[in-house]
Design a protein around this motif. Sequence first.
Motif, PDB file in Angstrom:
ATOM      1  N   PRO A   9      -8.362   9.028  -8.162  1.00  0.00           N
ATOM      2  CA  PRO A   9      -8.279   7.687  -7.940  1.00  0.00           C
ATOM      3  C   PRO A   9      -6.944   6.515  -8.141  1.00  0.00           C
ATOM      4  O   PRO A   9      -6.080   7.152  -9.115  1.00  0.00           O
ATOM      5  CB  PRO A   9      -9.507   7.180  -8.943  1.00  0.00           C
ATOM      6  N   SER A  10      -7.182   5.512  -7.015  1.00  0.00           N
ATOM      7  CA  SER A  10      -6.044   4.618  -7.621  1.00  0.00           C
ATOM      8  C   SER A  10      -5.851   3.955  -7.086  1.00  0.00           C
ATOM      9  O   SER A  10      -7.396   2.810  -7.207  1.00  0.00           O
ATOM     10  CB  SER A  10      -5.215   4.806  -5.798  1.00  0.00           C
ATOM     11  N   GLY A  11      -5.468   3.281  -8.630  1.00  0.00           N
ATOM     12  CA  GLY A  11      -5.968   1.172  -9.055  1.00  0.00           C
ATOM     13  C   GLY A  11      -4.915   0.656  -7.589  1.00  0.00           C
ATOM     14  O   GLY A  11      -5.110  -0.557  -7.532  1.00  0.00           O
ATOM     15  N   GLU A  12      -4.101   1.029  -7.073  1.00  0.00           N
ATOM     16  CA  GLU A  12      -3.023   0.154  -6.268  1.00  0.00           C
ATOM     17  C   GLU A  12      -4.319  -0.131  -5.255  1.00  0.00           C
ATOM     18  O   GLU A  12      -5.182   0.466  -4.632  1.00  0.00           O
ATOM     19  CB  GLU A  12      -2.108   0.850  -5.171  1.00  0.00           C
ATOM     20  N   ASP A  13      -3.864  -1.442  -4.899  1.00  0.00           N
ATOM     21  CA  ASP A  13      -4.907  -2.172  -3.682  1.00  0.00           C
ATOM     22  C   ASP A  13      -4.613  -1.691  -2.787  1.00  0.00           C
ATOM     23  O   ASP A  13      -3.741  -1.677  -1.586  1.00  0.00           O
ATOM     24  CB  ASP A  13      -5.100  -3.611  -3.365  1.00  0.00           C
ATOM     25  N   GLY A  14      -5.416  -0.999  -1.277  1.00  0.00           N
ATOM     26  CA  GLY A  14      -5.135  -1.197  -0.273  1.00  0.00           C
ATOM     27  C   GLY A  14      -5.201   0.929   0.324  1.00  0.00           C
ATOM     28  O   GLY A  14      -5.202   0.775   1.161  1.00  0.00           O
ATOM     29  N   TRP A  15      -4.832   1.086  -0.982  1.00  0.00           N
ATOM     30  CA  TRP A  15      -3.494   2.951  -0.820  1.00  0.00           C
ATOM     31  C   TRP A  15      -3.961   3.619  -1.644  1.00  0.00           C
ATOM     32  O   TRP A  15      -4.827   3.015  -3.006  1.00  0.00           O
ATOM     33  CB  TRP A  15      -1.968   2.122  -1.232  1.00  0.00           C
ATOM     34  N   THR A  16      -4.098   4.884  -1.221  1.00  0.00           N
ATOM     35  CA  THR A  16      -4.024   5.676  -2.122  1.00  0.00           C
ATOM     36  C   THR A  16      -2.755   6.343  -3.472  1.00  0.00           C
ATOM     37  O   THR A  16      -2.188   5.638  -2.519  1.00  0.00           O
ATOM     38  CB  THR A  16      -4.168   7.052  -1.357  1.00  0.00           C
ATOM     39  N   ARG A  17      -3.268   7.094  -3.932  1.00  0.00           N
ATOM     40  CA  ARG A  17      -2.473   7.781  -4.534  1.00  0.00           C
ATOM     41  C   ARG A  17      -1.363   8.071  -3.520  1.00  0.00           C
ATOM     42  O   ARG A  17      -1.923   9.007  -2.530  1.00  0.00           O
ATOM     43  CB  ARG A  17      -2.372   8.690  -5.390  1.00  0.00           C
ATOM     44  N   GLU A  18      -0.209   8.591  -4.080  1.00  0.00           N
ATOM     45  CA  GLU A  18       0.611   9.076  -3.261  1.00  0.00           C
ATOM     46  C   GLU A  18       0.947  10.405  -3.461  1.00  0.00           C
ATOM     47  O   GLU A  18       0.756  11.099  -4.579  1.00  0.00           O
ATOM     48  CB  GLU A  18       2.286   8.723  -3.931  1.00  0.00           C
ATOM     49  N   VAL A  19       0.955  10.700  -2.458  1.00  0.00           N
ATOM     50  CA  VAL A  19       1.022  12.596  -1.055  1.00  0.00           C
ATOM     51  C   VAL A  19       1.494  13.360  -1.013  1.00  0.00           C
ATOM     52  O   VAL A  19       2.003  12.263  -0.183  1.00  0.00           O
ATOM     53  CB  VAL A  19      -0.607  13.001  -1.896  1.00  0.00           C
ATOM     54  N   ASP A  20       1.967  14.843  -1.309  1.00  0.00           N
ATOM     55  CA  ASP A  20       2.378  14.890   0.570  1.00  0.00           C
ATOM     56  C   ASP A  20       1.386  15.481   0.960  1.00  0.00           C
ATOM     57  O   ASP A  20       0.033  15.834   0.901  1.00  0.00           O
ATOM     58  CB  ASP A  20       3.125  16.463  -0.012  1.00  0.00           C
ATOM     59  N   VAL A  21       1.539  15.904   2.411  1.00  0.00           N
ATOM     60  CA  VAL A  21       0.799  16.096   3.327  1.00  0.00           C
ATOM     61  C   VAL A  21       0.982  17.733   4.199  1.00  0.00           C
ATOM     62  O   VAL A  21       2.125  16.722   4.940  1.00  0.00           O
ATOM     63  CB  VAL A  21       0.090  14.871   4.289  1.00  0.00           C
ATOM     64  N   VAL A  22       0.015  18.089   4.660  1.00  0.00           N
ATOM     65  CA  VAL A  22       0.272  19.052   5.454  1.00  0.00           C
ATOM     66  C   VAL A  22      -0.464  19.235   7.230  1.00  0.00           C
ATOM     67  O   VAL A  22      -1.446  19.138   6.466  1.00  0.00           O
ATOM     68  CB  VAL A  22       0.822  20.824   5.066  1.00  0.00           C
ATOM     69  N   GLY A  23       0.256  18.511   7.795  1.00  0.00           N
ATOM     70  CA  GLY A  23      -0.813  18.400   9.012  1.00  0.00           C
ATOM     71  C   GLY A  23      -0.583  19.040  10.204  1.00  0.00           C
ATOM     72  O   GLY A  23       0.393  19.337  10.465  1.00  0.00           O
ATOM     73  N   ILE A  24      -1.307  20.108  10.230  1.00  0.00           N
ATOM     74  CA  ILE A  24      -1.774  21.307  11.403  1.00  0.00           C
ATOM     75  C   ILE A  24      -2.266  20.589  12.431  1.00  0.00           C
ATOM     76  O   ILE A  24      -2.725  19.885  12.882  1.00  0.00           O
ATOM     77  CB  ILE A  24      -2.087  22.167  11.120  1.00  0.00           C
ATOM     78  N   SER A  25      -1.106  20.729  13.736  1.00  0.00           N
ATOM     79  CA  SER A  25      -1.898  20.324  15.421  1.00  0.00           C
ATOM     80  C   SER A  25      -1.605  18.161  15.172  1.00  0.00           C
ATOM     81  O   SER A  25      -1.241  17.763  15.092  1.00  0.00           O
ATOM     82  CB  SER A  25      -2.789  21.152  15.809  1.00  0.00           C
ATOM     83  N   MET A  26      -3.146  18.379  15.960  1.00  0.00           N
ATOM     84  CA  MET A  26      -3.992  17.097  15.696  1.00  0.00           C
ATOM     85  C   MET A  26      -3.862  16.050  13.872  1.00  0.00           C
ATOM     86  O   MET A  26      -3.464  15.399  13.911  1.00  0.00           O
ATOM     87  CB  MET A  26      -4.950  16.940  16.770  1.00  0.00           C
ATOM     88  N   GLY A  27      -3.841  17.263  13.035  1.00  0.00           N
ATOM     89  CA  GLY A  27      -3.667  16.958  11.595  1.00  0.00           C
ATOM     90  C   GLY A  27      -2.695  15.499  11.670  1.00  0.00           C
ATOM     91  O   GLY A  27      -2.538  14.888  10.737  1.00  0.00           O
ATOM     92  N   GLY A  28      -1.517  16.667  11.840  1.00  0.00           N
ATOM     93  CA  GLY A  28      -0.319  15.571  11.778  1.00  0.00           C
ATOM     94  C   GLY A  28      -0.118  14.084  12.723  1.00  0.00           C
ATOM     95  O   GLY A  28      -0.182  13.220  11.650  1.00  0.00           O
ATOM     96  N   LEU A  29      -1.097  13.607  13.345  1.00  0.00           N
ATOM     97  CA  LEU A  29      -1.391  12.506  14.448  1.00  0.00           C
ATOM     98  C   LEU A  29      -2.109  12.053  12.618  1.00  0.00           C
ATOM     99  O   LEU A  29      -2.689  11.169  12.525  1.00  0.00           O
ATOM    100  CB  LEU A  29      -2.193  12.626  15.642  1.00  0.00           C
ATOM    101  N   VAL A  30      -3.554  12.576  12.648  1.00  0.00           N
ATOM    102  CA  VAL A  30      -4.793  11.808  11.924  1.00  0.00           C
ATOM    103  C   VAL A  30      -4.049  11.532  10.158  1.00  0.00           C
ATOM    104  O   VAL A  30      -3.850  10.521   9.913  1.00  0.00           O
ATOM    105  CB  VAL A  30      -5.830  12.657  11.361  1.00  0.00           C
TER     106      VAL A  30
END
Length: 167
Positions: A9-30
């Motif tokens: 959970p993030s209390g920052e308005d409009g944003w999630t907590r900062e995370v690292d993301v691995v996007g595979i194929s279309m996941g990178g666009l998502v």
Amino acid sequence: VRRVQDELPSGEDGWTREVDVVGISMGGLVAQYAAMPREVGETGRRLKIARLFTICSPLQGARAASVPTLESRVVDMRSGSEFLAKVNASPRRYELYPYCRLGDRIVGEENAAPDGQNPWWVATPPMRMAHIGSVCDWRIMADIARRLRGEEGYTVGVAAGLPEAER
């Protein structure tokens, strides 16, 4: 975005907590789409990304998306689509590490990085499928794992240009 907010959970308005993301194929666009700033009148949170690692993602389109179809997700992945133009024009507030394997006939290695940037690429082993097998490529996974642990990746410096024979 909802899953990240539920788990971290993030209390920052409009944003999630900062995370690292691995996007595979279309996941990178998502992931890129989920990280775009909200438009006027839009509600909900956006994904706050620290680093985005993409694997064979159609960041500039997908070769296979040129087939005739009415499927909007495929049409959106065509080079020059309105969706890709919108995503690529959005300010990127995170580090992007694009990876691909040579001989990817689904996305095309020339499409796996933003304009003006080369992807980190590796040759596809003989008798293997470039796109489908990319998620299991130990060379890509090892580089991402090192970076996630805060270590220097195996890929250093500027990514080399793609070999002409593979284009």
